[in-house]
Design a protein around this motif. Structure first.
Motif, short mmCIF file in Angstrom:
data_model
loop_
_atom_site.label_atom_id
_atom_site.label_comp_id
_atom_site.label_asym_id
_atom_site.label_seq_id
_atom_site.Cartn_x
_atom_site.Cartn_y
_atom_site.Cartn_z
N LEU A 197 -5.95 2.44 2.80
CA LEU A 197 -6.71 2.65 1.56
C LEU A 197 -6.35 3.97 0.90
O LEU A 197 -6.32 4.06 -0.33
CB LEU A 197 -8.21 2.55 1.84
N GLU A 220 -8.46 2.65 6.97
CA GLU A 220 -8.67 3.74 6.03
C GLU A 220 -7.38 4.39 5.55
O GLU A 220 -7.26 4.80 4.40
CB GLU A 220 -9.60 4.79 6.63
N ALA A 256 -11.11 2.14 -3.66
CA ALA A 256 -10.71 1.68 -2.34
C ALA A 256 -11.96 1.47 -1.50
O ALA A 256 -12.77 2.38 -1.37
CB ALA A 256 -9.77 2.68 -1.69
N ALA A 271 -4.27 -4.08 2.10
CA ALA A 271 -3.49 -3.02 1.46
C ALA A 271 -2.28 -2.64 2.31
O ALA A 271 -1.88 -1.49 2.33
CB ALA A 271 -4.38 -1.81 1.19
N SER A 281 -4.49 2.53 -7.08
CA SER A 281 -5.74 1.78 -7.01
C SER A 281 -6.86 2.63 -7.60
O SER A 281 -6.96 3.82 -7.32
CB SER A 281 -6.04 1.42 -5.55
N ASP A 298 -9.55 -3.09 2.40
CA ASP A 298 -8.82 -3.20 3.67
C ASP A 298 -9.73 -2.68 4.78
O ASP A 298 -10.73 -2.01 4.50
CB ASP A 298 -7.52 -2.38 3.61
N ILE A 333 -13.61 -0.13 2.19
CA ILE A 333 -13.30 -0.58 3.54
C ILE A 333 -14.20 -1.75 3.92
O ILE A 333 -15.40 -1.73 3.64
CB ILE A 333 -13.40 0.56 4.57
#
Length: 96
Positions: free
Chosen positions: A32, A29, A43, A3, A40, A26, A45
């Motif tokens: 995201l 953070e 999201a 991202a 989006s 991604d 992690i």
């Protein structure tokens, strides 16, 4: 997946082109958080078993139709091929 700059652009572009659910993945953070602000729908992690479970939950256990990998690491490529639905699309962008 990924991202950063290209991934953020893709999120915005896809929001114009489609009503499909967009899932950003991604390791960072803050990226995201930006991905969510850019449109989006979800999201996540990391790229591990928890991420795979989260994707299955978001897609009713079907997996994703299309994955665009803007990170290009071995781990992201392997993960993408694991969660994309059979006979669907995987794009590797900006790697090399």
């Amino acid at each position: 997946m990924g991202a950063g700059g290209l991934g953020s652009y893709a999120i915005q572009f896809l929001n114009v082109l489609t009503t499909a659910k967009i899932i950003a993945i991604d390791m960072n953070e803050s990226r995201l958080e930006i991905a969510k602000q850019l449109g989006s729908d979800a999201a996540i992690i990391g790229v591990d078993n928890d991420t795979e479970a989260a994707i299955k939950g978001l897609t009713n256990n079907r997996g994703v139709e299309v994955i665009l990998d803007f990170a290009g690491f071995d781990s992201t490529i392997e993960f993408a091929l694991k969660v994309v639905r059979k006979c669907r699309a995987f794009g590797l962008i900006g790697a090399g």
